[in-house]
Enzyme design. Structure first.
Site, PDB file in Angstrom:
ATOM      1  N   ASP A 302       0.841  -1.185   0.000  1.00 45.71           N
ATOM      2  CA  ASP A 302       0.000   0.000   0.000  1.00 45.71           C
ATOM      3  C   ASP A 302       0.879   1.238   0.000  1.00 45.71           C
ATOM      4  OD1 ASP A 302      -2.162   1.627   0.082  1.00 45.71           O
ATOM      5  OD2 ASP A 302      -2.866   1.006   2.056  1.00 45.71           O
ATOM      6  N   ASP A 527      -1.618  -3.710   6.281  1.00 44.81           N
ATOM      7  CA  ASP A 527      -1.779  -3.321   7.677  1.00 44.81           C
ATOM      8  C   ASP A 527      -3.229  -3.260   8.116  1.00 44.81           C
ATOM      9  OD1 ASP A 527      -2.601  -1.143   6.265  1.00 44.81           O
ATOM     10  OD2 ASP A 527      -1.258   0.303   7.210  1.00 44.81           O
ATOM     11  N   ASP A 531      -6.887  -5.687   3.946  1.00 43.41           N
ATOM     12  CA  ASP A 531      -5.776  -6.421   3.331  1.00 43.41           C
ATOM     13  C   ASP A 531      -5.792  -7.911   3.653  1.00 43.41           C
ATOM     14  OD1 ASP A 531      -4.558  -4.093   2.231  1.00 43.41           O
ATOM     15  OD2 ASP A 531      -3.732  -3.615   4.196  1.00 43.41           O
TER      16      ASP A 531
END
Length: 768
Positions: A302, A527, A531
């Site tokens: 990300d 995180d 995800d």
């Protein structure tokens, strides 16, 4: 659910209520990844198929009165102890690091605010949350108002306004305001846990090394009893020796075919890798993932929290119709007067300190309104999105947007605030340009992956163009960006042709990783709860400790410093592990193959098996056992090429051919020269030892002081023990003729082995 009119009414649960709920199991028990207990580690390293087989073989030679030939058990015991010690060390480091990931919460109990562990939260607890806190469980707001960022759940960075009666989901963050929340769902019933449970349905495949070793072990289990039994029967019915001699020679053959040290070596290398990473504050929750990392060629991550710090920086102020000094003072005054404490205000306060004034009113920031305001003696100041406060000037700032920067407008009005809605647009006073703060380590980290041949894919819930601009600032070489908000058709082509993906949902992330896995080995860094599915689908999953607990629980590796730069160490450790296991596996499997072939030949030949178990132990210790451990722990950052089984076969088959050729040559020369059995046995031991040291020499290439010293030490150790412990090893003195023969064989081995390796490489490459 009861709503409170003021904070003083909130009393929370009593201790008796808490105890009652705990007894009923309505407590948020910790379910993080647990390591094996010490007892389980000992059993795993001691009670396994090969150790049991070695124990039975040792009992056989002891029963026939040849205790010295049970010496091979010393190697077995040493290997097991080494595995136990290293795995316990790794367990302790893992457990210690796991405690650092545990979270705290503030609960109101009996009218007092108390800090408790997250796993001690019970149903109906009332938790106090303020800006910066992560929501640990699901609940309903009973008092207060706040802004919630649910990016970890949905991938959408825009905050949501919540107040009395609104639901909060575990994994979200408060970015402004404060609230008191009554717990409605914990652990398995909470939103994050439901996502985690769904993720667990995707079973991770075994690593390539594990699959290959399992195949090798199954073949060995089928072949060894057949060959060992056939050799014993052949000697028993056709030989002229004693039962004890037949048992000893058969045990020697079986020991040579058992690749028991190979399994222990792979465990040892992985455990040492876990320890090395633990010292760098990297928590490995599944040992085997270190091997998977060696093959990673695509890394998905990300933008926020990986490439960037998750904070903003004010980089430019553009006055509108006033002096720069006056504009700066207005910005400083707004930052001083506002109670908001989001990333934007924090950046402005750092850039423009020194504000003053007395606040008489405020409108807190809201993602719905997209602005905030303060009232003071000079009127009112507004700060918000350009499209809300200065909509007619959009084209002026498009270059900033293209570079991934954020454009805010500060406005001034001489009138006091009249309400939360913007009834008229105030006069713009200044434009503020902000940008994401790139991690200091990000450019070097991305460059390191590029050098190592690992391709980066940036997957984000933000706008694709903005993400691409930030990635470019960090030095990422992009093949293009794509926005997935409109759908994900032709996904397999998109993932190959693009580097940056924007407006990605949790399902999109999962599908992206799945598409990449068809042609690549994929690691995923995440995180958030959004995800989790992608983390579970990836070949190797890595979570940030500062992220959601759901992400940490399903991930194989946790970066405790939440720094993406740690991935360089992780990938390097993975490459060290697999390269060294491949190199050492060739030593073990070479021994297994040549012993099996020699046994097969001697079953049909009118000759005896030339080795005793104690002699096999001498050869194995100095040409395989000790060298494999030392070489297995060396640094090695070479890229992984080819499949594990082919790489091992390319090295093991030439070794097996050389060893078999030397041994058969020694046997045939001994027969031709009429040597007695004892001398022929001694000749084969020295021939096998010389070939083994030759293989070690080439395996250790390219030479450095450690490898050169290791090869020399093993040579001196082998020949020294063979001479000094001659009687114990059942060896006889060699004459000048025998030493010349062995010297010529050693010289030929040194010259022939590279040729055999070249032939094996060409054959395997052609077959592939």
């Amino acid at each position: 659910m009861k709503q409170y009119r003021n904070r003083n009414e909130i009393q929370g649960l009593t201790e008796a209520m808490v105890t009652q709920r705990v007894q009923k199991g309505r407590v948020n028990r910790y379910t993080g990844v647990k390591t094996r207990s010490v007892g389980e580690i000992v059993v795993h390293n001691v009670i396994n198929l090969f150790n049991v087989a070695n124990i039975l073989l040792a009992l056989l030679v002891i029963l026939v009165g040849s205790i010295k030939n049970a010496l091979f058990m010393g190697v077995v015991i040493s290997n097991s102890l080494m595995g136990i010690i290293q795995e316990i060390k790794a367990k302790r480091e893992t457990d210690k690091l796991s405690l650092l990931v545990a979270k705290k919460a503030r609960a109101v109990r009996s009218g007092q605010e108390t800090e408790i562990d997250v796993q001690d939260i019970v149903i109906d607890d009332i938790l106090y949350l303020c800006a910066g806190d992560q929501v640990p469980v699901d609940g309903t707001v009973v008092y207060g108002e706040c802004e919630v960022n649910e990016a970890l759940l949905t991938g959408e960075a825009e905050p949501r306004l919540v107040n009395g009666g609104c639901n909060l989901l575990s994994g979200s963050f408060l970015v402004a305001g404060e609230c008191w929340m009554q717990v409605t769902a914990i652990r398995g019933d909470a939103y994050a846990a439901r996502i985690t449970d769904r993720a667990k349905a995707f079973k991770k495949p075994n690593s390539e090394i594990q699959r290959t070793l399992n195949i090798i072990l199954k073949i060995a289990l089928c072949v060894i009893p057949i060959l060992g039994g056939a050799l014993f029967l052949k000697q028993f019915f056709a030989g002229e020796g004693t039962l004890g001699e037949y048992v000893v020679s058969t045990v020697a053959a079986v020991i040579g075919m058992i690749p028991s040290g190979l399994v222990l070596l792979s465990t040892l290398v992985l455990c040492v890798g876990v320890l090395r990473l633990a010292r760098k504050r990297i928590l490995v929750q599944e040992y085997a993932c270190i091997e998977t990392l060696a093959r990673v060629d695509v890394l998905c991550l990300d933008k926020t929290g990986t490439i960037t710090q998750g904070t903003m920086r004010c980089v430019e102020l553009i006055p509108l119709g006033m002096s720069e000094e006056k504009a700066r003072q207005m910005v400083a005054d707004f930052a001083y007067l506002s109670d908001d404490d989001n990333a934007t205000l924090q950046a402005i306060r750092v850039a423009y300190p020194g504000g003053a004034g007395t606040k008489t009113g405020q409108i807190p920031f809201s993602s719905r309104r997209k602005f905030s305001a303060v009232e003071y003696e000079g009127g009112s100041l507004y700060l918000g999105a350009r499209e809300i406060l200065c909509p007619e000037d959009g084209d002026k700032w498009k270059d900033y947007y293209a570079k991934g920067k954020r454009v805010l407008v500060l406005c001034h009005s001489p009138k006091p605030l009249t309400g939360y809605d913007l009834t008229e647009i105030p006069v713009p006073a200044a434009i503020l340009i902000l940008e994401d703060v790139i991690r200091d380590t990000a450019p070097d980290t991305l460059a390191a992956f590029r050098r190592d041949g690992v391709e980066i894919k940036v997957i984000s819930g933000d706008q694709a163009d903005a993400v691409a601009a930030v990635a470019q600032r960090a030095g990422l070489e992009s093949k293009g960006c794509v926005d997935l908000a409109g759908g994900r058709e032709n996904l397999e082509e998109l993932v190959e042709d693009h580097t940056v993906f924007g407006r990605v949902s949790p399902e999109d992330k999962f599908e992206l990783v799945r598409a990449l896995k068809k042609n690549h080995t994929v690691a995923m860094v995440g995180d958030g709860v959004n995800d989790v599915l992608a983390l579970r689908e990836a070949d190797c999953s890595v979570a940030m400790a500062a992220g959601s607990e759901a992400a940490r629980n399903v991930s194989q590796i946790v970066l405790l410093d939440s720094d993406f730069a740690g991935m360089v160490d992780v990938v390097a450790e993975g490459r060290r592990a697999i390269n060294n296991v491949e190199r050492s596996s060739a030593l073990y499997l070479g021994k297994t193959v040549y012993t099996a072939l020699l046994t097969l030949i001697l079953i049909f030949a009118a000759d005896f098996y030339p080795f005793q178990p104690v002699q096999m132990t001498l050869i194995s210790v100095f040409t395989i056992g000790v060298p494999s451990v030392i070489l297995g722990l060396e640094p090695n950052r070479d890229r992984i090429r080819g499949r594990f089984i082919e790489n091992v076969a390319r090295k093991a088959l030439p070794a097996a051919v050389l060893l078999l050729a030397n041994i058969l040559t020694a046997i045939l020369l001994g027969n031709a020269l009429g040597y007695p059995d004892a001398l022929r046995s001694t000749m084969t031991v020295f021939a096998a030892g010389g070939a083994g040291l030759t293989i070690l020499f080439y395996t250790a290439m390219p030479m450095n002081w450690l490898r050169g010293g290791l090869t020399l030490a093993m040579g001196l150790g082998f020949y020294g023990c063979a001479i000094l412990l001659r009687d114990f090893l059942s060896l006889t003195p060699l004459g000048l003729v025998e030493m010349v023969i062995l010297g010529v064989m050693l010289a030929l081995s040194v010259g022939v082995f590279p040729l055999l390796s070249r032939i094996a490489t060409l054959k395997i490459q052609k077959r592939s």
